[in-house]
Design a protein around this motif. Structure first.
Motif, mmCIF file in Angstrom:
data_model
loop_
_atom_site.group_PDB
_atom_site.id
_atom_site.type_symbol
_atom_site.label_atom_id
_atom_site.label_comp_id
_atom_site.label_asym_id
_atom_site.label_seq_id
_atom_site.Cartn_x
_atom_site.Cartn_y
_atom_site.Cartn_z
ATOM 1 N N ASP A 1 0.930 -1.334 0.167
ATOM 2 C CA ASP A 1 0.057 0.067 0.205
ATOM 3 C C ASP A 1 0.647 1.170 -0.029
ATOM 4 O O ASP A 1 0.578 2.279 -0.616
ATOM 5 C CB ASP A 1 -0.838 0.111 1.268
ATOM 6 N N ALA A 2 2.002 1.244 0.798
ATOM 7 C CA ALA A 2 2.714 2.512 0.847
ATOM 8 C C ALA A 2 3.376 2.510 -0.273
ATOM 9 O O ALA A 2 3.717 3.680 -0.973
ATOM 10 C CB ALA A 2 3.799 2.331 1.923
ATOM 11 N N VAL A 3 4.072 1.501 -1.138
ATOM 12 C CA VAL A 3 4.753 1.609 -2.466
ATOM 13 C C VAL A 3 3.686 2.153 -3.470
ATOM 14 O O VAL A 3 3.959 3.092 -4.323
ATOM 15 C CB VAL A 3 5.182 0.339 -2.774
ATOM 16 N N ASP A 4 2.567 1.701 -3.287
ATOM 17 C CA ASP A 4 1.487 2.235 -4.461
ATOM 18 C C ASP A 4 1.070 3.472 -4.246
ATOM 19 O O ASP A 4 0.925 4.297 -5.382
ATOM 20 C CB ASP A 4 0.034 1.277 -4.266
ATOM 21 N N ALA A 5 0.932 3.987 -2.837
ATOM 22 C CA ALA A 5 0.787 5.360 -2.425
ATOM 23 C C ALA A 5 1.649 6.249 -2.982
ATOM 24 O O ALA A 5 1.323 7.398 -3.568
ATOM 25 C CB ALA A 5 0.279 5.591 -0.999
ATOM 26 N N LEU A 6 2.875 5.972 -2.806
ATOM 27 C CA LEU A 6 4.155 6.702 -3.063
ATOM 28 C C LEU A 6 4.248 6.850 -4.844
ATOM 29 O O LEU A 6 4.358 8.147 -5.259
ATOM 30 C CB LEU A 6 5.405 6.161 -2.733
ATOM 31 N N ARG A 7 3.863 5.741 -5.397
ATOM 32 C CA ARG A 7 4.201 5.807 -6.814
ATOM 33 C C ARG A 7 3.019 6.689 -7.179
ATOM 34 O O ARG A 7 3.376 7.549 -8.136
ATOM 35 C CB ARG A 7 4.055 4.395 -7.311
ATOM 36 N N TYR A 8 1.881 6.555 -6.898
ATOM 37 C CA TYR A 8 0.617 7.586 -7.309
ATOM 38 C C TYR A 8 0.997 8.977 -7.070
ATOM 39 O O TYR A 8 1.023 9.919 -7.608
ATOM 40 C CB TYR A 8 -0.644 7.166 -6.648
ATOM 41 N N LEU A 9 1.478 9.227 -5.709
ATOM 42 C CA LEU A 9 1.958 10.476 -5.323
ATOM 43 C C LEU A 9 3.050 11.360 -6.169
ATOM 44 O O LEU A 9 2.860 12.503 -6.659
ATOM 45 C CB LEU A 9 2.403 10.528 -3.892
ATOM 46 N N LEU A 10 3.879 10.399 -6.440
ATOM 47 C CA LEU A 10 5.101 10.973 -7.289
ATOM 48 C C LEU A 10 4.699 11.177 -8.672
ATOM 49 O O LEU A 10 4.833 12.178 -9.289
ATOM 50 C CB LEU A 10 6.417 9.855 -7.590
ATOM 51 N N GLU A 11 3.571 10.199 -9.399
ATOM 52 C CA GLU A 11 3.000 10.431 -10.571
ATOM 53 C C GLU A 11 2.208 11.742 -10.581
ATOM 54 O O GLU A 11 2.240 12.798 -11.753
ATOM 55 C CB GLU A 11 1.884 9.289 -10.833
ATOM 56 N N CYS A 12 1.602 12.132 -9.472
ATOM 57 C CA CYS A 12 0.752 13.370 -9.508
ATOM 58 C C CYS A 12 1.556 14.611 -9.318
ATOM 59 O O CYS A 12 1.319 15.587 -9.932
ATOM 60 C CB CYS A 12 -0.225 13.256 -8.121
ATOM 61 N N GLU A 13 2.772 14.286 -8.647
ATOM 62 C CA GLU A 13 3.595 15.558 -8.382
ATOM 63 C C GLU A 13 4.069 15.955 -9.685
ATOM 64 O O GLU A 13 4.354 16.977 -10.068
ATOM 65 C CB GLU A 13 4.928 15.145 -7.522
ATOM 66 N N ALA A 14 4.678 14.738 -10.421
ATOM 67 C CA ALA A 14 5.168 15.183 -11.904
ATOM 68 C C ALA A 14 4.232 15.564 -12.741
ATOM 69 O O ALA A 14 4.599 16.368 -13.654
ATOM 70 C CB ALA A 14 5.729 13.725 -12.467
ATOM 71 N N ALA A 15 2.892 15.452 -12.478
ATOM 72 C CA ALA A 15 1.918 15.976 -13.433
ATOM 73 C C ALA A 15 1.453 17.299 -13.052
ATOM 74 O O ALA A 15 0.697 18.377 -13.774
ATOM 75 C CB ALA A 15 0.715 14.911 -13.422
ATOM 76 N N GLY A 16 2.091 17.983 -12.193
ATOM 77 C CA GLY A 16 1.935 19.246 -11.695
ATOM 78 C C GLY A 16 0.652 19.648 -10.663
ATOM 79 O O GLY A 16 0.565 20.422 -10.417
ATOM 80 N N ASP A 17 0.309 18.334 -10.199
ATOM 81 C CA ASP A 17 -0.737 18.488 -8.990
ATOM 82 C C ASP A 17 -0.298 19.036 -7.639
ATOM 83 O O ASP A 17 -1.231 19.381 -6.752
ATOM 84 C CB ASP A 17 -1.514 16.909 -8.765
ATOM 85 N N PHE A 18 0.900 19.183 -7.436
ATOM 86 C CA PHE A 18 1.681 19.677 -6.187
ATOM 87 C C PHE A 18 2.241 21.044 -6.156
ATOM 88 O O PHE A 18 2.770 21.644 -5.678
ATOM 89 C CB PHE A 18 2.412 18.660 -5.597
ATOM 90 N N ALA A 19 1.812 21.820 -7.661
ATOM 91 C CA ALA A 19 2.521 23.126 -7.945
ATOM 92 C C ALA A 19 2.176 23.918 -7.120
ATOM 93 O O ALA A 19 0.914 23.848 -6.687
ATOM 94 C CB ALA A 19 1.916 23.405 -9.447
ATOM 95 N N ASN A 20 3.109 24.696 -6.388
ATOM 96 C CA ASN A 20 2.549 25.625 -5.079
ATOM 97 C C ASN A 20 1.716 24.950 -3.954
ATOM 98 O O ASN A 20 0.940 25.747 -3.295
ATOM 99 C CB ASN A 20 1.577 26.803 -6.005
ATOM 100 N N PHE A 21 2.345 23.596 -3.796
ATOM 101 C CA PHE A 21 1.310 23.109 -2.565
ATOM 102 C C PHE A 21 1.673 23.819 -1.414
ATOM 103 O O PHE A 21 2.853 23.746 -1.110
ATOM 104 C CB PHE A 21 1.762 21.645 -2.621
ATOM 105 N N SER A 22 0.671 23.946 -0.537
ATOM 106 C CA SER A 22 1.124 24.640 0.670
ATOM 107 C C SER A 22 -0.113 23.978 1.831
ATOM 108 O O SER A 22 -1.206 24.090 1.493
ATOM 109 C CB SER A 22 0.906 26.042 0.744
ATOM 110 N N VAL A 23 0.512 23.328 2.585
ATOM 111 C CA VAL A 23 -0.542 22.709 3.949
ATOM 112 C C VAL A 23 -1.521 23.900 4.208
ATOM 113 O O VAL A 23 -2.685 23.670 4.140
ATOM 114 C CB VAL A 23 0.357 22.165 4.941
#
Length: 134
Positions: free
Chosen positions: A99-121
């Motif tokens: 589950d952690a491997v899958d979550a990290l893979r998806y998170l990195l894919e989303c980050e590469a796609a720009g989903d975390f551009a200017n991310f701020s908690v």
């Protein structure tokens, strides 16, 4: 429990003692068939856990997100990152579960796609609060 009841009982920034109840609600909803899930309530639970910023909630949020197609589409990947993007990636990298491997893979894919551009908690907390409180 529905969204209004959860907001009344726990608010958007629940007390630490209430987090266990929110986790239980999220898991109970995730365990339901897709047609019975309240994805709006699931989203709220994820936001409440996001606002607490505890790394121990990353995988429970991920599992809720992956519990159904509707939940996957309704629960944003950013909600895994209440402790920050870097801390969340490091936490997932340190885990060995599938589950952690899958979550990290998806998170990195989303980050590469720009989903975390200017991310701020803090910005996530602000606009998501506006959504639930308006």
């Amino acid at each position: 429990m529905n969204v209004d009841e959860s907001l009344d009982r726990y608010g958007l920034h629940p007390k630490t003692a209430d987090l266990v109840h929110i986790r239980d609600i999220l898991k109970a909803e995730a365990d339901l068939d897709q047609s019975d899930q309240d994805t709006e309530l699931m989203n709220l639970c994820c936001l409440q856990l996001f606002n607490a910023g505890q790394l121990s909630d990353v995988l429970p949020i991920w599992l809720a997100k992956e519990s159904s197609w509707d939940a996957h589409c309704s629960i944003d990947i950013q909600l895994l990152c209440g402790a920050g993007l870097g801390a969340t990636k490091a936490h997932l990298e340190a885990q060995s579960s599938e589950d952690a491997v899958d979550a990290l893979r998806y998170l990195l894919e989303c980050e590469a796609a720009g989903d975390f551009a200017n991310f701020s908690v803090d910005e996530q907390k602000r606009w998501r609060a506006d959504y639930f409180l308006s």
